[in-house]
Enzyme design. Structure first.
Site, short mmCIF file in Angstrom:
data_model
loop_
_atom_site.label_atom_id
_atom_site.label_comp_id
_atom_site.label_asym_id
_atom_site.label_seq_id
_atom_site.Cartn_x
_atom_site.Cartn_y
_atom_site.Cartn_z
N GLU A 292 -27.53 95.48 -70.92
CA GLU A 292 -28.56 95.96 -70.06
C GLU A 292 -28.18 96.62 -69.00
O GLU A 292 -27.33 96.13 -68.58
CB GLU A 292 -29.48 94.62 -69.67
N GLU B 198 -28.03 85.98 -70.37
CA GLU B 198 -27.98 85.47 -69.01
C GLU B 198 -28.07 84.01 -68.80
O GLU B 198 -29.00 83.70 -67.88
CB GLU B 198 -28.73 86.39 -68.12
#
Ligand code: FCB
Length: 783
Positions: free
Chosen positions: A358, A157
């Site tokens: 995730e 991320e």
């Protein structure tokens, strides 16, 4: 039992990250990372550094096929460069032996946000040199661990790391500079490219990148994605999509920045940091794109809106709340968006292998004697898996799914209060306990799919995911609207039948808006509940208004008002009711519960019922207060109770008694007539005169405790030397007494939030249970 199965060889597992679980921040030569400096008091995390064998065993018991973990850069290059620290590498060597020994395939992430502080001091990610250091680090880690790790993710991320770390400053290192944020983002991408080259040169099998890709849409599109947008809204959506998603997707997968982003970057510090050749370096062949999905980004055009610091260049864009249930984090739950986003990536980047690296949720967990029944988390994962399955059916090449996360852990700036784990961690003892979601996930993994026949009511969401359409479409079909094509209608009706879906009021109201109001009923007076009442009003109003409901505030103070409120709800003038019952003598809850309109209560009702409520762990808090006194060596402990017909007082007394009993002691009780200071003082005077040898008093509330302090002064007893005093509630006045009061803190905002969330869940037809929130002892000077 019929099963919705996943493709053969589908990879199931869990994800974690180093800083969030390892602890041991100074062990074996590790030096601080930016997160150690940013949140100094939080080092221990889950102590996974020492407890990894137990954690791997848990994964093995759960049947995990894959484990995505991250390597702490600050363990390998504590000073940012030089020679790699062998002791740091040794830890991952031991971990990998354990993981592969358990038959689990490791997936390594090299950068999950924990830059060595030494590199931050040399400029951090806004400095180009950091990208080169990252590639060196990648090579060193691969050289030592490459024999056991096939798949290497470079970054996790990068949007979060760059724009929350250097833009809004809510993450480490806490800088607030749009120019730094764009530079950091570019250098992370460059670092990704250089590291990918280094990994391949070292013989790595597969190289991947993990992005948090958030579908961007307007509020109206959440339930009807096909909806046409105004030019302004379309531009707002495109701008945020460019900043959040395409800024990373396009350089990595196409070797170019989105054209419309370049002027935005240029306005914030120029383009000087983009060197010739960088984009070729960045666009390394990618074997796997990791997708982290939690929630969509919902925006609309709003001319006067200033830019959000996390999205420099977002002037004129409003970030909106939307009509749906949220997790405890406040993130809207929209499983369909997962299908949507996978469909989009598959269309735009055909042939790319994907993995959900995730997905998971923070909910308030309640530890009970027979386990942690986290039904909300199960529903969340299940609904997302259905959406995922629909995307796979449509051709998305998704190879696996990893839950965030194995353990309750250190959730960055939010600390330990967030609970994303399948496994509960008691941070006082580091004891691990599997939640129901862990056991449920184990079954999903072992049958490679979802059981169709879970005894749970299917929701609108489930039907939409099964039929591969939006919630609004399902709603239209269910309501017999003619605007739906016969094929779509047939598909929806098939899903409705297969799932045994029974439409509820909320589903119908999505389109028909037949009822659109929620009644918030406040009983007056309520004892000492001012801050709580105002927090409830604030949260219930903002969350439910965000969900498109109007709030009707109703005061229940007279028999006449009770009658009016009941008539209002019986006439179905409300979709749902939040009731703050009076302290005693409530008859309204019982009456409203017979109407079938969803109802939630603040505080445990005196008589057990099926109506869900939100309360705090009064007994647990009182036990903790009493145990604190015992631990300080007090043995003759009295209690000033409030009126015994109050449920809260009963629970606090029960906790106090239980703690004394465990130490073989008997209670000395003095009931006060009400919960005022004066009554507390009067009860304490009686108690201390009757039993002068008492060396401590626990009071059922802070107001009573303040009365106890007064009485002690009158009797010439010194606090805490002769008499220790503990209260309950942590009201503002508790820290202003002399000496300042040791007390038990109850989470005010969390109760209000939980209440609003509970009603939203009920309105959506989700299964809900009561919520009991933990309390916390606050030690000050009085004990
Ligand atoms: C993701 C992070 C992860 C965790 C979850 C809740 O953005 O990658 O570390 O914090 O959110």
């Amino acid at each position: 039992m019929s099963i919705t199965s996943f493709p053969e060889g589908f990879v199931w597992g869990v994800s974690t990250s180093a800083f969030q679980i390892e602890g041991a921040t100074a062990a074996d030569g590790r030096r601080p990372s930016i997160w150690d400096v940013f949140s100094a008091d939080r080092a221990e995390a889950c102590d996974h550094y020492h407890r990894y064998p137990e954690d791997v065993r848990l994964m093995k018991e759960l049947g995990m096929a894959a484990y995505r973990f991250s390597v702490s850069w600050a363990r390998i290059f504590p000073d940012g460069g030089g020679k790699p620290n062998a002791a740091g590498l040794d830890f991952y060597d031991r971990l990998l032996d354990e993981v592969t020994g358990a038959g689990i395939t490791p997936y390594a992430t090299l950068y999950h946000w924990d830059l060595p502080q030494a590199l931050e001091e040399r400029g951090g990610w806004p400095s180009r040199d950091t990208a080169a250091r990252f590639a060196e680090y990648a090579a060193a880690v691969h050289e030592r661990l490459g024999d056991r790790v096939d798949t290497w993710f470079t970054l996790n991320e990068p949007w979060v790391a760059a724009f929350l770390g250097y833009g809004s400053g809510v993450h480490a290192p806490g800088r607030k500079s749009p120019a730094d944020a764009f530079r950091a983002a570019h250098h992370m991408l460059l670092g990704h490219g250089l590291a990918a080259q280094a990994l391949r040169a070292g013989g790595a099998q597969k190289v991947g990148l993990v992005l948090n890709i958030s579908p961007v849409m307007t509020p109206a599109q959440v339930s009807d994605f096909g909806r046409e947008l105004s030019e302004e809204d379309a531009a707002a959506v495109a701008r945020i999509d460019a900043l959040a998603n395409r800024q990373f997707l396009e350089p990595a997968l196409r070797g170019a920045y989105p054209a419309e982003l370049l002027p935005v970057i240029e306005r914030h510090g120029g383009l000087g940091h983009l060197h010739d050749g960088d984009l070729e370096t960045i666009a390394q062949p990618l074997d796997l794109l990791g997708v982290n999905y939690y929630t969509p980004l919902v925006v609309q055009a709003q001319p006067s809106e200033p830019a959000d610091p996390a999205y420099p260049g977002s002037e004129g864009v409003l970030f909106c709340t939307i009509p749906t249930a949220v997790t405890a984090m406040g993130w809207p739950i929209v499983p369909n968006c997962l299908s949507l986003l996978l469909g989009r990536i598959s269309r735009e980047y055909p042939g790319l292998d994907l993995m959900i690296t995730e997905n998971g949720a923070d909910f308030v967990d309640v530890v009970t004697g027979d386990g942690i029944h986290d039904v909300d988390r199960i529903s969340f994962i299940e609904e997302h898996l259905r959406a995922l399955r629909a995307a796979i059916d449509d051709g998305a090449r998704v190879r696996g799914y990893l839950v965030w996360t194995l353990l309750d852990n250190l959730e960055w700036s939010d600390g330990y209060q967030r609970k994303f784990g399948l496994v509960h961690v008691d941070f006082a003892t580091q004891r691990r306990r599997m939640k129901d979601s862990a056991l449920w996930y184990r079954d999903v993994v072992s049958r490679n799919g979802l059981a169709e026949t879970r005894p749970r009511r299917p929701t609108l969401e489930t039907v939409a995911a099964r039929a591969g359409v939006s919630r609004a479409t399902v709603s239209r079909v269910v309501n017999g609207e003619s605007s739906v094509s016969p094929e779509v209608r047939a598909g929806v009706m098939r899903a409705v039948k297969e799932l045994g879906y029974v439409p509820n009021l909320a589903a119908r109201s999505l389109v028909t808006r037949r009822t659109n109001a929620v009644a918030l009923v406040l009983s007056v007076p309520r004892q000492g509940g001012d801050t709580l009442t105002s927090a409830v009003v604030q949260y219930v109003t903002s969350l439910l208004e965000g969900a498109g409901k109007q709030i009707t505030l109703m005061l229940a103070d007279t028999a006449e008002s009770h009658r009016r409120i009941a008539a209002h709800v019986e006439a179905r003038l409300a979709d749902g009711v939040v009731l703050l019952p009076p302290d005693r003598g409530d008859t309204l809850a019982e009456r409203l519960s017979r109407t079938e309109v969803p109802l939630v209560l603040l505080g445990k009702p005196p008589i057990a019922s099926l109506v869900p409520y939100v309360d705090v762990d009064n007994a647990g808090g009182a036990a903790a207060a009493t145990e604190h006194l015992l631990a300080r060596g007090r043995r003759r402990i009295g209690m000033v109770c409030g009126p015994m017909d109050l449920v809260t007082v009963q629970d606090r007394l029960a906790g106090h008694r239980a703690a004394l009993q465990r130490s073989g002691l008997t209670p000395h009780l003095a009931p006060a007539d009400d919960l005022t200071r004066a009554s507390g003082a009067a009860a304490a005077l009686r108690l201390l005169t009757d039993v002068p040898s008492l060396d401590a008093v626990f009071a059922a509330t802070d107001q009573l405790a303040i009365g106890v302090l007064q009485a002690a002064r009158e009797l010439g007893r010194r606090v805490p030397e002769d008499l220790a005093v503990v209260g309950f509630d942590d009201v503002d006045a508790a820290s202003a007494t002399t000496p300042a009061l040791t007390t038990v803190r109850v989470p005010v905002a969390d109760q209000a939030l939980a209440l609003a969330r509970l009603l939203l869940s009920r309105l959506e037809g989700r299964h809900t249970t009561s919520v009991v929130l933990p309390t916390r002892l606050v030690v000050r000077d009085s004990a």
